[in-house]
Design an enzyme around this catalytic site. Sequence first.
Site, PDB file in Angstrom:
ATOM      1  N   MET A  10      -8.117  -1.021   4.890  1.00 46.96           N
ATOM      2  CA  MET A  10      -9.013  -2.163   4.699  1.00 46.96           C
ATOM      3  C   MET A  10      -8.747  -3.231   5.761  1.00 46.96           C
ATOM      4  O   MET A  10      -9.135  -4.392   5.581  1.00 46.96           O
ATOM      5  CB  MET A  10      -8.836  -2.740   3.294  1.00 46.96           C
ATOM      6  CG  MET A  10      -9.229  -1.723   2.228  1.00 46.96           C
ATOM      7  SD  MET A  10      -9.725  -2.485   0.678  1.00 46.96           S
ATOM      8  CE  MET A  10      -8.257  -3.371   0.266  1.00 46.96           C
ATOM      9  N   GLY A  11      -8.097  -2.857   6.858  1.00 52.24           N
ATOM     10  CA  GLY A  11      -7.897  -3.810   7.947  1.00 52.24           C
ATOM     11  C   GLY A  11      -6.765  -4.784   7.691  1.00 52.24           C
ATOM     12  O   GLY A  11      -5.903  -4.534   6.848  1.00 52.24           O
TER      13      GLY A  11
ATOM     14  N   HIS B  36      -1.121  -3.975   9.885  1.00 54.86           N
ATOM     15  CA  HIS B  36       0.288  -4.344  10.033  1.00 54.86           C
ATOM     16  C   HIS B  36       1.093  -3.081  10.286  1.00 54.86           C
ATOM     17  O   HIS B  36       0.525  -1.970  10.368  1.00 54.86           O
ATOM     18  CB  HIS B  36       0.762  -5.098   8.787  1.00 54.86           C
ATOM     19  CG  HIS B  36       0.476  -4.384   7.492  1.00 54.86           C
ATOM     20  ND1 HIS B  36       1.000  -3.147   7.186  1.00 54.86           N
ATOM     21  CD2 HIS B  36      -0.297  -4.726   6.424  1.00 54.86           C
ATOM     22  CE1 HIS B  36       0.597  -2.772   5.991  1.00 54.86           C
ATOM     23  NE2 HIS B  36      -0.208  -3.707   5.505  1.00 54.86           N
TER      24      HIS B  36
ATOM     25  N   HIS C 142       0.325   0.142   8.218  1.00 53.01           N
ATOM     26  CA  HIS C 142      -0.834   0.923   8.671  1.00 53.01           C
ATOM     27  C   HIS C 142      -0.498   1.685   9.955  1.00 53.01           C
ATOM     28  O   HIS C 142      -0.878   2.843  10.120  1.00 53.01           O
ATOM     29  CB  HIS C 142      -2.015  -0.007   8.975  1.00 53.01           C
ATOM     30  CG  HIS C 142      -2.514  -0.793   7.803  1.00 53.01           C
ATOM     31  ND1 HIS C 142      -2.477  -2.169   7.779  1.00 53.01           N
ATOM     32  CD2 HIS C 142      -3.065  -0.409   6.621  1.00 53.01           C
ATOM     33  CE1 HIS C 142      -3.011  -2.595   6.639  1.00 53.01           C
ATOM     34  NE2 HIS C 142      -3.365  -1.552   5.916  1.00 53.01           N
TER      35      HIS C 142
ATOM     36  N   GLN D 290     -13.605  -1.628  -5.015  1.00 53.24           N
ATOM     37  CA  GLN D 290     -12.270  -1.523  -5.603  1.00 53.24           C
ATOM     38  C   GLN D 290     -11.663  -2.866  -5.984  1.00 53.24           C
ATOM     39  O   GLN D 290     -10.526  -2.923  -6.434  1.00 53.24           O
ATOM     40  CB  GLN D 290     -11.337  -0.762  -4.666  1.00 53.24           C
ATOM     41  CG  GLN D 290     -10.874  -1.519  -3.446  1.00 53.24           C
ATOM     42  CD  GLN D 290     -10.085  -0.599  -2.523  1.00 53.24           C
ATOM     43  OE1 GLN D 290     -10.632   0.338  -1.957  1.00 53.24           O
ATOM     44  NE2 GLN D 290      -8.794  -0.851  -2.377  1.00 53.24           N
TER      45      GLN D 290
ATOM     46  N   GLN E 111      -1.926   5.388  -6.237  1.00 55.18           N
ATOM     47  CA  GLN E 111      -3.135   5.723  -5.487  1.00 55.18           C
ATOM     48  C   GLN E 111      -2.965   7.067  -4.776  1.00 55.18           C
ATOM     49  O   GLN E 111      -3.880   7.902  -4.748  1.00 55.18           O
ATOM     50  CB  GLN E 111      -3.412   4.614  -4.463  1.00 55.18           C
ATOM     51  CG  GLN E 111      -4.493   4.954  -3.444  1.00 55.18           C
ATOM     52  CD  GLN E 111      -4.750   3.781  -2.517  1.00 55.18           C
ATOM     53  OE1 GLN E 111      -5.339   2.803  -2.911  1.00 55.18           O
ATOM     54  NE2 GLN E 111      -4.317   3.886  -1.276  1.00 55.18           N
TER      55      GLN E 111
ATOM     56  N   VAL F 199       6.847   1.073   4.613  1.00 49.86           N
ATOM     57  CA  VAL F 199       7.426   0.292   5.705  1.00 49.86           C
ATOM     58  C   VAL F 199       7.760  -1.098   5.170  1.00 49.86           C
ATOM     59  O   VAL F 199       6.934  -1.746   4.507  1.00 49.86           O
ATOM     60  CB  VAL F 199       6.454   0.199   6.900  1.00 49.86           C
ATOM     61  CG1 VAL F 199       7.063  -0.626   8.020  1.00 49.86           C
ATOM     62  CG2 VAL F 199       6.097   1.594   7.394  1.00 49.86           C
TER      63      VAL F 199
ATOM     64  N   SER G 239       2.575  -5.867   3.421  1.00 48.31           N
ATOM     65  CA  SER G 239       1.248  -5.795   2.813  1.00 48.31           C
ATOM     66  C   SER G 239       0.354  -6.835   3.473  1.00 48.31           C
ATOM     67  O   SER G 239       0.825  -7.902   3.878  1.00 48.31           O
ATOM     68  CB  SER G 239       1.363  -6.092   1.314  1.00 48.31           C
ATOM     69  OG  SER G 239       0.102  -6.465   0.790  1.00 48.31           O
TER      70      SER G 239
ATOM     71  N   ARG H  41      -1.532  -8.703   2.005  1.00 43.98           N
ATOM     72  CA  ARG H  41      -1.530  -9.893   1.148  1.00 43.98           C
ATOM     73  C   ARG H  41      -0.276 -10.755   1.326  1.00 43.98           C
ATOM     74  O   ARG H  41      -0.211 -11.855   0.761  1.00 43.98           O
ATOM     75  CB  ARG H  41      -1.669  -9.491  -0.325  1.00 43.98           C
ATOM     76  CG  ARG H  41      -3.055  -8.961  -0.683  1.00 43.98           C
ATOM     77  CD  ARG H  41      -3.161  -8.775  -2.181  1.00 43.98           C
ATOM     78  NE  ARG H  41      -4.531  -8.514  -2.620  1.00 43.98           N
ATOM     79  CZ  ARG H  41      -5.075  -7.314  -2.706  1.00 43.98           C
ATOM     80  NH1 ARG H  41      -4.382  -6.238  -2.389  1.00 43.98           N
ATOM     81  NH2 ARG H  41      -6.327  -7.173  -3.116  1.00 43.98           N
TER      82      ARG H  41
HETATM   83  P1  AMP Z   1      -4.848  -0.915   2.645  1.00 46.24           P
HETATM   84  O1  AMP Z   1      -5.393  -1.403   3.945  1.00 46.24           O
HETATM   85  O2  AMP Z   1      -3.994  -1.912   1.935  1.00 46.24           O
HETATM   86  O3  AMP Z   1      -5.909  -0.281   1.773  1.00 46.24           O
HETATM   87  O4  AMP Z   1      -3.839   0.269   3.002  1.00 46.24           O
HETATM   88  C1  AMP Z   1      -4.268   1.374   3.746  1.00 46.24           C
HETATM   89  C2  AMP Z   1      -3.203   2.428   3.726  1.00 46.24           C
HETATM   90  O5  AMP Z   1      -1.994   1.902   4.280  1.00 46.24           O
HETATM   91  C3  AMP Z   1      -2.854   2.907   2.310  1.00 46.24           C
HETATM   92  O6  AMP Z   1      -2.649   4.323   2.342  1.00 46.24           O
HETATM   93  C4  AMP Z   1      -1.569   2.180   2.029  1.00 46.24           C
HETATM   94  O7  AMP Z   1      -0.734   2.838   1.098  1.00 46.24           O
HETATM   95  C5  AMP Z   1      -0.934   2.150   3.392  1.00 46.24           C
HETATM   96  N1  AMP Z   1       0.062   1.074   3.466  1.00 46.24           N
HETATM   97  C6  AMP Z   1      -0.123  -0.241   3.226  1.00 46.24           C
HETATM   98  N2  AMP Z   1       1.034  -0.919   3.347  1.00 46.24           N
HETATM   99  C7  AMP Z   1       1.987  -0.006   3.656  1.00 46.24           C
HETATM  100  C8  AMP Z   1       3.385  -0.067   3.896  1.00 46.24           C
HETATM  101  N3  AMP Z   1       4.066  -1.208   3.857  1.00 46.24           N
HETATM  102  N4  AMP Z   1       4.032   1.087   4.180  1.00 46.24           N
HETATM  103  C9  AMP Z   1       3.368   2.263   4.227  1.00 46.24           C
HETATM  104  N5  AMP Z   1       2.047   2.388   4.013  1.00 46.24           N
HETATM  105  C10 AMP Z   1       1.365   1.277   3.729  1.00 46.24           C
END
Ligand code: AMP
Length: 287
Positions: A24-25, A28, A31, A55, A147, A170, A179, A181
Amino acid sequence: MRIVESAATVRALGEGTRGLVPTMGALHAGHLSLVEAARDQCDQVIMSIYVNPLQFDDADDLARYPRDLDGDVARAEAAGVDILYLPSPQNMFSQPPLTTVTVAEVTEHMEGEHRPGHFTGVATIVTKLLASLRPDRSYFGRKDHQQLVMVRTLVADLSLPGEVVACPIVRDPDGLAISSRNVFIEDRDRALTLWGGLAAAADAVEDGERDGRRLTGIVAGSLEVDSVDYVTLASQARAQPLTRLDRPAFLAVAARVGPVRLIDNLPIDMVGELFVPDRGVIAGWGT
Ligand code: AMP
């Protein structure tokens, strides 16, 4: 790097094996670790960025979700993404979808219980991405462990294309799970108590603790937060609560600290007969 708005164009550009990293951009190091795994295993890396309204169970959360398109394009390119798929909402759905995808059982507890509708939104968009882009592999982080369990179930049940690859969490050097957030965190010390509790539980598992209630108690006892949504030991296969650590599991926590809701977890894998906690990786150290 090609920036593409339509799924048909992504498919037409495909050559060799194709790895998809859905996001979702607000990119970091978490990703980018998925991109790195995809680069190692595939000829072409496709990243999607789509802030999926389906979602979000809370309109304010959607409105204030961090967005940084220019920064994301630069970070994706630097990380080695070949195709950046940026569908507009109209491109994704020319009309509001009448079809949604719900995965039973694995979504009953934890996030499913506390964010009604959230997993149906994720499952619907993941189904659409996999069906329309048809990658050979797709990459998901263990950060969102429930998820990941849901996506594995969905892909198996509906024979969706591609192998699902799970990547480690990570963390920042102090242990905080990275994250999008985290930009909203006002009190980092209290936010860090989630990881503090999980790390203490990891030590206990290594010392032989197998009782579910004692493991969740270690986490709950460490938290200095405003409210706790759950602390749960759940199976990796079905995301069902466990009273004993007797199979691959994850110890998951969700809590609010000031304006931000944080989730984190400790995957506990089995290597032969041994239980091995996965403490994740530190950003920048091999990521
Ligand atoms: P999101 O953009 O939050 O929907 O995350 C996209 C993908 O990145 C999802 O598969 C998350 O589980 C993964 N992701 C987000 N944060 C982390 C992290 N700190 N370590 C590993 N994977 C992550």
